[in-house]
Design a protein around this motif. Sequence first.
Motif, PDB file in Angstrom:
ATOM      1  N   GLY A  51      22.959   6.493   0.163  1.00  0.00           N
ATOM      2  CA  GLY A  51      23.920   6.164   1.216  1.00  0.00           C
ATOM      3  C   GLY A  51      25.304   6.273   0.625  1.00  0.00           C
ATOM      4  O   GLY A  51      25.720   7.332   0.167  1.00  0.00           O
ATOM      5  N   ALA A  73      14.774  17.987   3.235  1.00  0.00           N
ATOM      6  CA  ALA A  73      15.756  17.825   4.298  1.00  0.00           C
ATOM      7  C   ALA A  73      15.687  16.430   4.899  1.00  0.00           C
ATOM      8  O   ALA A  73      16.697  15.908   5.377  1.00  0.00           O
ATOM      9  N   ASP A  74      14.522  15.795   4.861  1.00  0.00           N
ATOM     10  CA  ASP A  74      14.377  14.440   5.382  1.00  0.00           C
ATOM     11  C   ASP A  74      15.060  13.410   4.487  1.00  0.00           C
ATOM     12  O   ASP A  74      15.593  12.421   4.969  1.00  0.00           O
ATOM     13  N   VAL A 134      17.521  14.130   1.902  1.00  0.00           N
ATOM     14  CA  VAL A 134      18.918  14.453   1.575  1.00  0.00           C
ATOM     15  C   VAL A 134      19.720  14.554   2.865  1.00  0.00           C
ATOM     16  O   VAL A 134      19.403  15.362   3.733  1.00  0.00           O
ATOM     17  N   ILE A 135      20.763  13.727   2.979  1.00  0.00           N
ATOM     18  CA  ILE A 135      21.572  13.767   4.196  1.00  0.00           C
ATOM     19  C   ILE A 135      22.884  14.531   4.001  1.00  0.00           C
ATOM     20  O   ILE A 135      23.508  14.942   4.973  1.00  0.00           O
ATOM     21  N   ASP A 136      23.302  14.722   2.751  1.00  0.00           N
ATOM     22  CA  ASP A 136      24.492  15.525   2.483  1.00  0.00           C
ATOM     23  C   ASP A 136      24.356  16.140   1.097  1.00  0.00           C
ATOM     24  O   ASP A 136      24.007  15.451   0.136  1.00  0.00           O
ATOM     25  N   VAL A 150      21.555  10.795  -0.456  1.00  0.00           N
ATOM     26  CA  VAL A 150      20.226  10.612   0.126  1.00  0.00           C
ATOM     27  C   VAL A 150      20.261   9.422   1.079  1.00  0.00           C
ATOM     28  O   VAL A 150      21.168   8.587   1.018  1.00  0.00           O
ATOM     29  N   ARG A 151      19.241   9.372   1.953  1.00  0.00           N
ATOM     30  CA  ARG A 151      19.156   8.283   2.937  1.00  0.00           C
ATOM     31  C   ARG A 151      19.263   6.932   2.241  1.00  0.00           C
ATOM     32  O   ARG A 151      18.605   6.702   1.217  1.00  0.00           O
TER      33      ARG A 151
END
Length: 172
Positions: free
Chosen positions: A113, A147-148, A150-152, A162-163
Motif C-alpha cells: 500500500g 496483476a492481482d 501488484v497495483i502499481d 502491492v495491495r
Amino acid sequence: MRPATVVIGTIGRPHGTGGAVHARPSGPTLATLGPGDEVEVRPREGEPRTLVVTGRSGMDRSPILAFAGIGDRAAAGELTGAVLAVVEDRVRGLDDPDTFFVRDLVGCEVLLGDRPLGPVTEVFSGPANDALQVAAEGGPVLLPFTADAVIDLDVPGRRIVVRPDLLGDDGP
C-alpha cells in the motif's frame, strides 16, 4: 571501463570427458550462443574470466557447451555452478510490455500500500507466476508477481506497490 554484462544462465555438471558442460538458461539468450561467441564465466570462487564457445549441442532449454581451453572433465568440473554472462548489447529487447528482465526488478522498492516493505532481492520463476523476494525488516518475504497482487509498477522509478491487504492484517 568494462562493459555491463547480463547473466544468461549457469553452468551445470560436466558432460562426457572432453570438457563440455551442461548449462541452464535463465532466459532466451543462452539459446542463441554458438561457436565463436564470448561469455563471461563467474565461478563461485575465483575471478571471472572470458571464455570462447567452441561447440554446442543439446536443446535450447538444456544446451551442452564446449569452451576453448577447457579440455577435460576435471577442468569442466571446476566450472560447475559458475554464472554465464554476456555483454548487455547481446541481449535482445523484450516485445511484451508486461514482461520484465529480472535485472530491472531487483532493487525496486516494494510498498505494501503506502507502507515501505523493502527492496526486491531476487525473482523466482514459478509454474503459475513469478514471485518477488523482498528484504523486509523481519526477514525475506515472497510476494506473487501477478496483476492481482501488484497495483502499481513503475520500473523506471524503481517502485512496486502491492495491495495493502496482501500479507494480511499482521503482515511484516
